[in-house]
Design a protein around this motif. Structure first.
Motif, PDB file in Angstrom:
ATOM      1  N   THR A 354       1.100  -1.050   0.217  1.00 61.61           N
ATOM      2  CA  THR A 354      -0.054  -0.441  -0.076  1.00 61.61           C
ATOM      3  C   THR A 354       1.070   1.405   0.279  1.00 61.61           C
ATOM      4  O   THR A 354       2.305   0.801  -0.023  1.00 61.61           O
ATOM      5  CB  THR A 354      -0.565   0.043   1.362  1.00 61.61           C
ATOM      6  OG1 THR A 354       0.316   0.289   2.625  1.00 61.61           O
ATOM      7  CG2 THR A 354      -1.871  -1.544   1.116  1.00 61.61           C
ATOM      8  N   ASP A 355      -0.174   2.316  -0.273  1.00 63.94           N
ATOM      9  CA  ASP A 355       0.930   3.286   0.271  1.00 63.94           C
ATOM     10  C   ASP A 355       1.959   4.364   1.248  1.00 63.94           C
ATOM     11  O   ASP A 355       2.421   4.276   1.522  1.00 63.94           O
ATOM     12  CB  ASP A 355       0.168   4.632  -0.533  1.00 63.94           C
ATOM     13  CG  ASP A 355      -0.308   4.741  -2.003  1.00 63.94           C
ATOM     14  OD1 ASP A 355       0.210   3.441  -2.489  1.00 63.94           O
ATOM     15  OD2 ASP A 355      -0.672   6.089  -2.509  1.00 63.94           O
ATOM     16  N   ARG A 356       1.497   3.184   2.177  1.00 62.77           N
ATOM     17  CA  ARG A 356       2.244   3.379   3.580  1.00 62.77           C
ATOM     18  C   ARG A 356       3.432   2.444   3.883  1.00 62.77           C
ATOM     19  O   ARG A 356       4.037   2.474   4.550  1.00 62.77           O
ATOM     20  CB  ARG A 356       0.718   2.962   4.877  1.00 62.77           C
ATOM     21  CG  ARG A 356       1.851   2.985   5.966  1.00 62.77           C
ATOM     22  CD  ARG A 356       2.521   4.599   6.465  1.00 62.77           C
ATOM     23  NE  ARG A 356       2.091   3.896   7.991  1.00 62.77           N
ATOM     24  CZ  ARG A 356       1.646   4.292   8.910  1.00 62.77           C
ATOM     25  NH1 ARG A 356       0.062   4.434   8.843  1.00 62.77           N
ATOM     26  NH2 ARG A 356       1.292   4.146  10.229  1.00 62.77           N
ATOM     27  N   ASP A 357       3.588   1.712   2.798  1.00 59.36           N
ATOM     28  CA  ASP A 357       4.443   0.794   2.321  1.00 59.36           C
ATOM     29  C   ASP A 357       4.450  -0.238   3.775  1.00 59.36           C
ATOM     30  O   ASP A 357       5.506  -0.882   3.896  1.00 59.36           O
ATOM     31  CB  ASP A 357       5.751   1.513   2.362  1.00 59.36           C
ATOM     32  CG  ASP A 357       7.671   0.889   2.083  1.00 59.36           C
ATOM     33  OD1 ASP A 357       6.744  -0.460   0.995  1.00 59.36           O
ATOM     34  OD2 ASP A 357       8.570   0.674   2.456  1.00 59.36           O
ATOM     35  N   HIS A 391      -3.637   5.698  -3.218  1.00 60.39           N
ATOM     36  CA  HIS A 391      -3.342   6.594  -4.433  1.00 60.39           C
ATOM     37  C   HIS A 391      -5.557   7.213  -4.011  1.00 60.39           C
ATOM     38  O   HIS A 391      -5.864   6.529  -4.989  1.00 60.39           O
ATOM     39  CB  HIS A 391      -2.829   6.019  -5.171  1.00 60.39           C
ATOM     40  CG  HIS A 391      -1.842   7.700  -5.891  1.00 60.39           C
ATOM     41  ND1 HIS A 391      -1.355   8.068  -5.204  1.00 60.39           N
ATOM     42  CD2 HIS A 391      -2.495   8.006  -7.125  1.00 60.39           C
ATOM     43  CE1 HIS A 391      -0.894   8.957  -6.000  1.00 60.39           C
ATOM     44  NE2 HIS A 391      -1.976   9.003  -7.516  1.00 60.39           N
ATOM     45  N   ASP A 392      -5.372   8.564  -3.348  1.00 65.79           N
ATOM     46  CA  ASP A 392      -6.983   9.089  -4.044  1.00 65.79           C
ATOM     47  C   ASP A 392      -6.679  10.356  -5.375  1.00 65.79           C
ATOM     48  O   ASP A 392      -5.830  11.099  -4.941  1.00 65.79           O
ATOM     49  CB  ASP A 392      -7.417   9.764  -3.304  1.00 65.79           C
ATOM     50  CG  ASP A 392      -7.579   9.338  -1.822  1.00 65.79           C
ATOM     51  OD1 ASP A 392      -7.984   8.069  -1.859  1.00 65.79           O
ATOM     52  OD2 ASP A 392      -6.713   9.815  -0.442  1.00 65.79           O
ATOM     53  N   GLY A 403      -7.367   1.229  -5.208  1.00 69.14           N
ATOM     54  CA  GLY A 403      -6.474   0.101  -4.920  1.00 69.14           C
ATOM     55  C   GLY A 403      -6.656   0.705  -3.581  1.00 69.14           C
ATOM     56  O   GLY A 403      -6.694  -0.877  -2.952  1.00 69.14           O
ATOM     57  N   ARG A 404      -7.403   1.000  -2.636  1.00 68.86           N
ATOM     58  CA  ARG A 404      -8.258   1.094  -1.133  1.00 68.86           C
ATOM     59  C   ARG A 404      -9.666   0.030  -1.283  1.00 68.86           C
ATOM     60  O   ARG A 404      -9.658  -0.808  -1.250  1.00 68.86           O
ATOM     61  CB  ARG A 404      -9.007   2.765  -0.774  1.00 68.86           C
ATOM     62  CG  ARG A 404      -9.560   2.501   0.397  1.00 68.86           C
ATOM     63  CD  ARG A 404     -10.005   3.782   1.172  1.00 68.86           C
ATOM     64  NE  ARG A 404      -8.702   4.270   1.183  1.00 68.86           N
ATOM     65  CZ  ARG A 404      -8.123   4.602   0.471  1.00 68.86           C
ATOM     66  NH1 ARG A 404      -8.637   5.881  -0.084  1.00 68.86           N
ATOM     67  NH2 ARG A 404      -6.814   5.737   1.101  1.00 68.86           N
ATOM     68  N   GLN A 405      -9.980   0.255  -3.013  1.00 67.50           N
ATOM     69  CA  GLN A 405     -11.386  -1.095  -2.949  1.00 67.50           C
ATOM     70  C   GLN A 405     -11.067  -1.865  -3.317  1.00 67.50           C
ATOM     71  O   GLN A 405     -11.493  -2.918  -2.522  1.00 67.50           O
ATOM     72  CB  GLN A 405     -12.367  -0.262  -4.282  1.00 67.50           C
ATOM     73  CG  GLN A 405     -12.985  -1.316  -4.838  1.00 67.50           C
ATOM     74  CD  GLN A 405     -14.192  -0.897  -5.676  1.00 67.50           C
ATOM     75  OE1 GLN A 405     -14.099   0.180  -5.872  1.00 67.50           O
ATOM     76  NE2 GLN A 405     -14.222  -1.761  -6.731  1.00 67.50           N
ATOM     77  N   GLN A 406      -9.486  -2.306  -3.284  1.00 67.14           N
ATOM     78  CA  GLN A 406      -8.778  -3.769  -4.117  1.00 67.14           C
ATOM     79  C   GLN A 406      -8.595  -4.126  -2.494  1.00 67.14           C
ATOM     80  O   GLN A 406      -8.955  -5.974  -2.880  1.00 67.14           O
ATOM     81  CB  GLN A 406      -8.263  -3.760  -5.238  1.00 67.14           C
ATOM     82  CG  GLN A 406      -8.459  -3.202  -6.820  1.00 67.14           C
ATOM     83  CD  GLN A 406      -7.804  -3.646  -7.451  1.00 67.14           C
ATOM     84  OE1 GLN A 406      -6.119  -2.835  -6.934  1.00 67.14           O
ATOM     85  NE2 GLN A 406      -7.869  -3.719  -8.993  1.00 67.14           N
ATOM     86  N   ASP A 463     -15.071   7.115  -4.282  1.00 68.98           N
ATOM     87  CA  ASP A 463     -15.411   5.653  -4.390  1.00 68.98           C
ATOM     88  C   ASP A 463     -15.288   4.391  -3.771  1.00 68.98           C
ATOM     89  O   ASP A 463     -16.302   3.770  -4.393  1.00 68.98           O
ATOM     90  CB  ASP A 463     -14.729   4.974  -5.591  1.00 68.98           C
ATOM     91  CG  ASP A 463     -14.576   5.681  -7.267  1.00 68.98           C
ATOM     92  OD1 ASP A 463     -15.157   7.110  -7.286  1.00 68.98           O
ATOM     93  OD2 ASP A 463     -13.687   6.213  -8.510  1.00 68.98           O
ATOM     94  N   SER A 464     -14.022   4.261  -3.442  1.00 72.53           N
ATOM     95  CA  SER A 464     -14.982   2.542  -1.965  1.00 72.53           C
ATOM     96  C   SER A 464     -15.692   3.138  -1.227  1.00 72.53           C
ATOM     97  O   SER A 464     -16.136   1.997  -0.639  1.00 72.53           O
ATOM     98  CB  SER A 464     -13.052   2.830  -1.190  1.00 72.53           C
ATOM     99  OG  SER A 464     -12.543   3.640  -0.814  1.00 72.53           O
ATOM    100  N   ALA A 465     -16.074   4.395  -1.264  1.00 67.85           N
ATOM    101  CA  ALA A 465     -17.601   3.949   0.049  1.00 67.85           C
ATOM    102  C   ALA A 465     -18.708   3.515  -1.131  1.00 67.85           C
ATOM    103  O   ALA A 465     -19.340   3.442   0.423  1.00 67.85           O
ATOM    104  CB  ALA A 465     -17.200   5.562   0.803  1.00 67.85           C
TER     105      ALA A 465
END
Ligand code: PNW
Length: 480
Positions: A354-357, A391-392, A403-406, A463-465
């Motif tokens: 993730t973007d947080r590594d 990533h937003d 990425g969050r939705q996945q 979108d994930s919401a």
């Protein structure tokens, strides 16, 4: 082949947040500083010098935020109560501070959303830290006073009670690594803090039962941990196997053994030999009767899951960028390792991050859930946090965050895998309802399914919401 996968009927769907991360209004209605207010002001402690002074201003925008939760079809909202609002300076009860949570509870019930209350999500009154904080036994008793004040006020309306959120972070990031408030890096102090956190948990559970809090009365109590899956980076390397055992001890078993087996593991005592914080033996801080209190059965176990861990013993010859950055530093300012005695690093395995590594490994969640059932006979599990810094992409008033939705979708599949293997998982809360103060990373790291513009405080569901709202309505994962 794609098939639809359904969740059990009555599966509880929610989103989570925490007091200091969203409320702001740090001086309102008699609130006094918590250890995070203090820590944020230490130079270099928090990325960008950010503080929770304003955060999402949720304290003043609560009714609109609850309306938004309803729009997103949430069946439950997991929030935490700020101790320094309810008991300023850790002292007597402040009705004005309690009132906020009473209004929040009513607003949620009115909207048909189940309040899921956490008593401690890291905002210890600074005045109690000044008296020693969680390495002092007395703090557990002050926690009980505070928790009972909250229960006096909300016990009739709130059904689900969680004592602590991730006591591992409070204990080992707070007192061993120093990467979180109160920023103390004092070796095995984390173990002593962990015990006092557990004692506070046990004291409250005992009182909760005395007050008639039972599932028969529709009331439930539990704790939320952030257990990990500790695998040796190289299973053929003996030192890595040993590193994984130590990590498992200082991260998982230090909580799981006392809670579910009523004892501390022998290897933990060996690993801390000669380095105990201000004492020489465990008997000096684990007193008679403590383990009975701590191991009293709870009605659920909350599990927060983001990633697994694959430690490699040092010396480990590798370029720094082949190590997972945020796994070793735990803070923008380099601190000690949260694992007493340490001796390991976290090399990249090549999995996507993730973007947080943090490496993405949904199968680790399944294995963790199965282990909790098999090894600890855990009560019904709720995944109380799962989510990603992703990533937003802001575009024409929309926020695209594929990425969050996945990430969420993969972990919901992993949850279904565990259910199919017979683990009782009764609910899932995404972390987080909205972007917020991400502790030592400040506002730079966004985990929300709702975007927050910190200049205007405008909330925009990502979108994930929308996707999540749909999953909730259908109670299944949409066919791919
Ligand atoms: C958890 N680490 O925090 C918390 O419960 C949330 O408040 C937080 O926002 C969320 O996960 C995302 O980070 C953690 O460094 C923070 O190991 C840091 C660590 C673990 C958990």
């Amino acid at each position: 082949m794609t098939t639809t996968r359904h969740f059990p009927t009555d599966f509880l769907w929610g989103a989570a947040a925490a007091s200091y991360q969203i409320e702001g209004a740090v001086e309102a209605d008699g609130r006094t500083p918590s250890i995070w207010d203090t820590f944020c002001r230490e130079p270099g402690a928090v990325l960008g010098g950010d503080t929770g002074d304003v955060a999402c201003d949720h304290y003043h925008r609560m009714p609109q935020d609850v309306a938004m939760m309803k729009e997103l079809n949430l069946a439950s909202y997991r929030f935490s109560v700020a101790w320094p609002r309810v008991c300023p300076d850790g002292g007597p009860v402040n009705p004005a501070g309690l009132n906020f949570y009473s209004r929040l509870t009513d607003e949620l019930l009115e909207a048909g959303i189940k309040p899921w209350l956490t008593l401690y999500h890291w905002d210890l009154p600074q005045a109690l830290e000044d008296r020693g904080g969680w390495t002092e036994r007395d703090t557990a008793y002050r926690f009980l006073d505070y928790a009972l004040a909250v229960h006096d006020a909300l016990g009739d309306r709130v059904d689900a009670w969680t004592t602590h959120n991730e006591p591992w972070c409070s204990a080992f990031l707070g007192y061993t690594s120093g990467g979180h408030a109160p920023g103390r890096s004092e070796g095995v102090a984390g173990v002593v803090a962990a015990h006092h956190l557990l004692l506070g948990h046990g004291l409250f559970v005992d009182e909760f039962r005395r007050r008639g809090g039972t599932p028969e009365q529709g009331k439930a109590v539990g704790i939320t941990l952030n257990p990990t899956v500790a695998d040796p980076f190289d299973p053929a390397r003996e030192a890595d196997v040993e590193a994984a055992r130590r990590l498992d001890g200082f991260h998982n078993r230090v909580f799981l053994e006392p809670l579910f087996h009523g004892k501390y593991a022998d290897d933990l005592s060996r690993d801390t030999e000669g380095m105990l914080f201000q004492c020489r033996q465990w008997e000096e801080f684990v007193l008679d009767g403590d383990l009975e209190l701590i191991s009293a059965p709870t009605d659920f176990l909350g599990v927060n899951f983001y990633h697994g861990d694959l430690p490699a013993a040092v010396p480990f010859d590798v370029e720094p960028d082949e190590l997972l950055g945020s796994r070793i530093e735990h803070s923008p300012r380099h601190r000690e390792s949260p694992y007493p005695g340490d001796g390991f690093v976290f090399p990249r395995t090549g999995r996507p991050t993730t973007d947080r590594d943090w490496e993405i490994d949904p199968a680790a969640l399944t294995r963790l859930l199965v282990r909790l059932r098999e090894e600890y006979d855990a009560p019904p599990i709720y995944i109380t946090e799962n989510g990603a810094m992703a990533h937003d992409v802001l575009e024409d008033g929309a926020v695209h965050d594929v990425g969050r939705q996945q990430f969420l979708e993969q972990h919901l599949h992993a949850t279904l895998d565990a259910l199919e293997q017979g683990v009782q998982v009764d609910g899932y809360f995404v972390w987080s309802l909205m972007d917020n103060f991400e502790w030592s990373y400040g506002y730079a790291h966004r985990f929300g399914i709702v975007h927050v513009d910190y200049d205007t405080q405008v909330r925009t569901p990502k979108d994930s919401a929308r996707w999540y709202a749909d999953v909730i309505t259908q109670n299944r994962l949409p066919v791919a």
